[in-house]
Write an enzyme that holds these catalytic residues in place. Sequence first.
Site, PDB file in Angstrom:
ATOM      1  N   LYS A 185      47.953 -32.283  92.862  1.00 43.45           N
ATOM      2  CA  LYS A 185      46.556 -32.710  92.944  1.00 43.45           C
ATOM      3  C   LYS A 185      46.334 -33.376  94.283  1.00 43.45           C
ATOM      4  O   LYS A 185      47.128 -34.231  94.693  1.00 43.45           O
ATOM      5  CB  LYS A 185      46.274 -33.720  91.813  1.00 43.45           C
ATOM      6  CG  LYS A 185      45.019 -34.570  91.980  1.00 43.45           C
ATOM      7  CD  LYS A 185      43.789 -33.899  91.439  1.00 43.45           C
ATOM      8  CE  LYS A 185      42.547 -34.777  91.553  1.00 43.45           C
ATOM      9  NZ  LYS A 185      42.555 -35.924  90.636  1.00 43.45           N
ATOM     10  N   ASP A 318      37.871 -36.213  82.300  1.00 43.70           N
ATOM     11  CA  ASP A 318      38.099 -37.232  83.340  1.00 43.70           C
ATOM     12  C   ASP A 318      37.716 -38.640  82.899  1.00 43.70           C
ATOM     13  O   ASP A 318      37.311 -39.455  83.723  1.00 43.70           O
ATOM     14  CB  ASP A 318      37.316 -36.844  84.608  1.00 43.70           C
ATOM     15  CG  ASP A 318      37.839 -37.563  85.850  1.00 43.70           C
ATOM     16  OD1 ASP A 318      39.020 -37.956  85.858  1.00 43.70           O
ATOM     17  OD2 ASP A 318      37.058 -37.743  86.806  1.00 43.70           O
TER      18      ASP A 318
HETATM   19 ZN    ZN Z   1      38.397 -36.974  90.904  1.00 47.93          ZN
HETATM   20 ZN    ZN Z   2      40.235 -37.410  87.601  1.00 42.98          ZN
END
Ligand code: ZN
Ligand code: ZN
Length: 412
Positions: A185, A318
């Site tokens: 990421k 998220d």
């Molecule tokens: Zn983010």
């Molecule tokens: Zn995130």
Amino acid sequence: MPTSTILRGGHVLDLTDGTWRTADVRVDEATITAIGPGLAERDADELDVTGRYLMPGLIDGHVHVTAFSAELRDLEETAASYVTAHAARTMRAMLGRGFTSVRDMGGADHGLARAQAEGLLPGPRLFFCGHALSQTGGHGDMRLPGDDRPPAAGLGPGISTVADGVDGVRRAAREELRRGADHIKIMASGGVASPTDRIDSTQFSIAEIAAAVEEAAAANRYVGAHAYTARAINRALRAGVRSIEHGNLLDAESLTLLRTRDAFLVPTLVTYWALQREGRQHGLSATSWAKVEAVLDRGLASVRLAHEAGVRIVFGSDLLGGMHRYQNEEFRLRAQVQPLIDVIRSATTTAADLLGRSGTLGVLAPGAAADLLVLDADPLADVTVLADIGDHLRAVVQGGVVVHGALGPSPR
Ligand code: ZN
Ligand code: ZN
């Protein structure tokens, strides 16, 4: 469930054409081995699920299971043992919301994934990246402007690690891959709540992004990038990033790049929805809070555009801290701009494609993992069945084991 079980008489979801058929599902050990009408019960126990709706276990493509607080800086200063205790509770709760697999985008590590895989810790199958890579002063640099100590070194339970320069990014990516990361990421733009960056900034040079992509590809992995603005999204896609996280401010070129580069969009609308409701009490500043509504509106519009353009869209949430409980609100938000069957595909088949698990996760078919939900109402007929899943979820089966609720038929 016993080693060999036939779930008899349920409605079984076919995600290809979005239809139900009444069929039996045979599970041997952790795998679905047959689906069809009137399966013989040879060497198998039977469970009657007449009238129930059987669909694949859900996949959330963007979570942070270790984020016990909305203030991510707290994680870097907390004992790993304490963070793990919170993660265990969060993961258990996700199972109860129907998620049998999740893709963690910063924070979860090989230890959590191993504990889940060995059955020490009930929770979704965990696809993890370890620490997210951020440049100095980027979305993953948690230092306040007055803090001139060195940044987080990518050790311990923080969400991110700070790396600069092609060599620095290469080394950081290799460290995460060495620890078993399923993907890498990167933070490719600013964010809503980070202490020093601007949402319209781009982060990492093209050469740095390309270095992360090259290292991930060398290990047969891929890169997902946090990015809001079209400028940040498009340069990340051109450098070879495979999934765009959030993507709220994308443009027409982003849609073309997503399609032609075979990339995925992972919107996370519910986190803005939750911040709008509760952000102030979770410590979000008034200035950040004011930005949230616009980001949510643009995010909804972007999902609509991406759907119309035929982009592969994956379910993401998220959520942080106490807001995790809103995970299934993402279904209600997306159903405003997409047909329900496509929202369901985003949390099953399309998410499995992103994970590289097509045919084994996110689908009910022979050879697939026995990850399935048993519902008492039709999730294709009404979005509330998945959005308010607690009212309808009778059982969650994961790897052939009932991990939530209990199996049985509908009352006559
Ligand atoms: Zn983010
Ligand atoms: Zn995130």
